[in-house]
Design a protein around this motif. Structure first.
Motif, PDB file in Angstrom:
ATOM      1  N   ASP A  92       0.539  -0.985   0.367  1.00 39.07           N
ATOM      2  CA  ASP A  92      -0.154  -0.035  -0.012  1.00 39.07           C
ATOM      3  C   ASP A  92       1.437   1.291  -0.019  1.00 39.07           C
ATOM      4  O   ASP A  92       1.660   1.496   0.980  1.00 39.07           O
ATOM      5  N   PRO A  93       0.635   1.574  -1.150  1.00 37.46           N
ATOM      6  CA  PRO A  93       1.945   3.463  -1.423  1.00 37.46           C
ATOM      7  C   PRO A  93       1.140   4.253  -0.054  1.00 37.46           C
ATOM      8  O   PRO A  93       1.936   4.567   0.192  1.00 37.46           O
ATOM      9  N   VAL A  94       0.005   4.948   0.225  1.00 41.58           N
ATOM     10  CA  VAL A  94      -0.116   5.208   1.334  1.00 41.58           C
ATOM     11  C   VAL A  94       0.562   4.763   2.728  1.00 41.58           C
ATOM     12  O   VAL A  94       0.594   5.856   3.001  1.00 41.58           O
ATOM     13  N   LYS A  95       0.400   4.201   2.876  1.00 42.73           N
ATOM     14  CA  LYS A  95       0.375   3.463   4.426  1.00 42.73           C
ATOM     15  C   LYS A  95       2.124   3.153   4.529  1.00 42.73           C
ATOM     16  O   LYS A  95       3.080   3.040   4.954  1.00 42.73           O
ATOM     17  N   GLY A  96       2.913   2.927   3.151  1.00 37.17           N
ATOM     18  CA  GLY A  96       4.229   3.420   2.728  1.00 37.17           C
ATOM     19  C   GLY A  96       5.008   4.411   2.900  1.00 37.17           C
ATOM     20  O   GLY A  96       6.105   4.975   3.598  1.00 37.17           O
ATOM     21  N   GLN A  97       3.739   5.540   3.064  1.00 35.00           N
ATOM     22  CA  GLN A  97       4.797   6.901   2.628  1.00 35.00           C
ATOM     23  C   GLN A  97       4.723   7.755   3.918  1.00 35.00           C
ATOM     24  O   GLN A  97       5.541   8.262   4.502  1.00 35.00           O
ATOM     25  N   GLU A  98       3.557   7.020   4.504  1.00 34.70           N
ATOM     26  CA  GLU A  98       3.552   7.157   6.467  1.00 34.70           C
ATOM     27  C   GLU A  98       4.223   6.575   7.044  1.00 34.70           C
ATOM     28  O   GLU A  98       4.452   7.510   8.020  1.00 34.70           O
ATOM     29  N   ALA A  99       4.650   5.694   6.625  1.00 35.32           N
ATOM     30  CA  ALA A  99       5.350   5.307   7.682  1.00 35.32           C
ATOM     31  C   ALA A  99       6.634   6.066   7.224  1.00 35.32           C
ATOM     32  O   ALA A  99       7.435   6.074   8.742  1.00 35.32           O
ATOM     33  N   LEU A 133      11.597  10.944  13.020  1.00 35.32           N
ATOM     34  CA  LEU A 133      12.577  10.485  14.047  1.00 35.32           C
ATOM     35  C   LEU A 133      13.567  11.075  13.925  1.00 35.32           C
ATOM     36  O   LEU A 133      15.072  10.956  14.292  1.00 35.32           O
ATOM     37  N   GLY A 134      14.403  11.876  12.424  1.00 35.13           N
ATOM     38  CA  GLY A 134      15.326  12.035  12.105  1.00 35.13           C
ATOM     39  C   GLY A 134      16.394  10.991  11.259  1.00 35.13           C
ATOM     40  O   GLY A 134      17.358  11.146  10.595  1.00 35.13           O
ATOM     41  N   LEU A 135      15.855  10.346  10.689  1.00 34.51           N
ATOM     42  CA  LEU A 135      16.468   9.299   9.535  1.00 34.51           C
ATOM     43  C   LEU A 135      16.201   9.502   8.603  1.00 34.51           C
ATOM     44  O   LEU A 135      14.880  10.503   7.442  1.00 34.51           O
ATOM     45  N   ASN A 136      16.749   8.517   7.341  1.00 33.08           N
ATOM     46  CA  ASN A 136      15.771   9.031   5.791  1.00 33.08           C
ATOM     47  C   ASN A 136      16.037   7.748   5.335  1.00 33.08           C
ATOM     48  O   ASN A 136      16.811   7.659   4.417  1.00 33.08           O
ATOM     49  N   PRO A 137      14.585   6.804   5.532  1.00 36.13           N
ATOM     50  CA  PRO A 137      14.515   6.217   4.383  1.00 36.13           C
ATOM     51  C   PRO A 137      14.196   6.299   3.059  1.00 36.13           C
ATOM     52  O   PRO A 137      13.738   7.814   3.163  1.00 36.13           O
ATOM     53  N   LEU A 138      13.429   5.396   1.523  1.00 37.87           N
ATOM     54  CA  LEU A 138      13.789   5.957   0.455  1.00 37.87           C
ATOM     55  C   LEU A 138      12.118   4.912   1.188  1.00 37.87           C
ATOM     56  O   LEU A 138      11.809   3.823   1.017  1.00 37.87           O
ATOM     57  N   PHE A 139      11.661   5.009  -0.378  1.00 39.12           N
ATOM     58  CA  PHE A 139       9.928   4.325  -0.464  1.00 39.12           C
ATOM     59  C   PHE A 139       9.799   3.927  -1.949  1.00 39.12           C
ATOM     60  O   PHE A 139      10.111   4.768  -2.726  1.00 39.12           O
ATOM     61  N   HIS A 140       8.872   2.628  -1.956  1.00 38.69           N
ATOM     62  CA  HIS A 140       8.982   2.127  -3.351  1.00 38.69           C
ATOM     63  C   HIS A 140       7.384   1.008  -3.301  1.00 38.69           C
ATOM     64  O   HIS A 140       8.017   0.514  -2.499  1.00 38.69           O
TER      65      HIS A 140
END
Length: 280
Positions: A41-48, A55-62
């Motif tokens: 789910d892209p919406v839930k992924g972007q929310e995560a 929190l100061g972290l920098n993950p990316l999403f796909h």
């Protein structure tokens, strides 16, 4: 001219919540490179991702749905074009079928996602693994072979010449047996989720053999990990946090040099065909 990034890269499937989310958090804190949080789910992924960035972290999403071959192919194309390769792949995505379903439906759903979904994604991404890459398959304590009652069926999983193709046939045989309501009689037991995770653990061992035979010069490793009894949508009564559940995956991905092993939630190497490990 198309420029491919040489930055190190790690991918985590099914990571918008629970153990997957905690794994991404731990990787962002320790891994020197790009960390991709993927979810169906892209919406839930972007929310995560937004929560982790707060929190100061920098993950990316796909977006990635391991049960959808088009989604898998699109993801592979993106990774190949943008990065050219993968350093760590953590196959966390999984399901626990609703117990209100018939056993045939539970068997089909659990096996199709937990076993075949992971297999299909792995088959697509393995050619992109870079030298010294680590792969982690998140299994379960019920992924131990002894959770299947029949000794004859256990022997089929342990055959020295077992191939991934024959393992897949065995998993399809289980689905057929469950649909015909013969699963208990035939010795598979009554836990469809458990059978799917036994299949995933067995697959892990065969995938390491594949690496050793086909990519012997790349020093690739794959291990199965048990995260523990963790507070997730699957285990709402559990008392252990997802952060603790992420420890074995982070150990296998970042700290361990073992290959083709079954790693317990306390990071011990245990025999997946042996008895339940004693608590330390």
């Amino acid at each position: 001219m198309w420029v491919i990034s040489r930055k190190r890269k790690v991918l985590v499937t099914g990571a918008n919540k629970g153990i997957g989310y905690a794994i991404v958090k731990g990787l962002c804190e320790r891994f020197d490179g790009d960390v991709y949080l993927t979810s169906r789910d892209p919406v839930k992924g972007q929310e995560a991702v937004t929560k982790l960035k707060a929190l100061g972290l920098n993950p990316l999403f796909h977006q990635l749905d391991i049960t959808d071959q088009i989604s898998i192919d699109n993801f592979k194309k993106f990774i190949k074009e943008e990065y050219g390769g993968i350093d760590i792949l953590i196959n966390n995505a999984g399901v626990y079928a609703n117990q209100s379903l018939t056993m045939g439906e539970q068997a089909e759903y659990n096996v199709n996602v937990n076993y075949f979904g992971t297999l299909n994604l792995s088959s697509a991404l393995f050619p992109l693994l870079r030298n010294n890459a680590h792969v982690v398959n998140v299994t379960s304590s019920v992924g131990r072979l002894q959770r299947i009652p029949s000794m004859d069926i256990q022997k089929k999983f342990k055959e020295p010449d077992l191939t991934i193709e024959n393992l897949s046939k065995l998993m399809k045989e289980y689905i057929k047996t469950a649909k015909e309501n013969r699963h208990v009689e035939e010795g598979w037991g009554s836990n469809a989720y458990g059978v799917s995770k036994v299949g995933l653990t067995a697959l892990t061992m065969l995938q390491q053999k594949f690496f050793d035979q086909q990519y012997s010069n790349k020093n690739l490793s794959i291990n199965a990990v048990h995260p523990g009894w963790i507070q997730t949508d699957m285990n709402k009564t559990a008392t252990t946090s997802p952060e603790n559940g992420a420890k074995s995956s982070l150990f296998a991905a970042l700290d361990s040099n073992v290959k083709g092993q079954y790693i317990w939630n306390d990071c011990r190497i245990v025999d997946w065909a042996g008895p339940l490990p004693q608590r330390m």
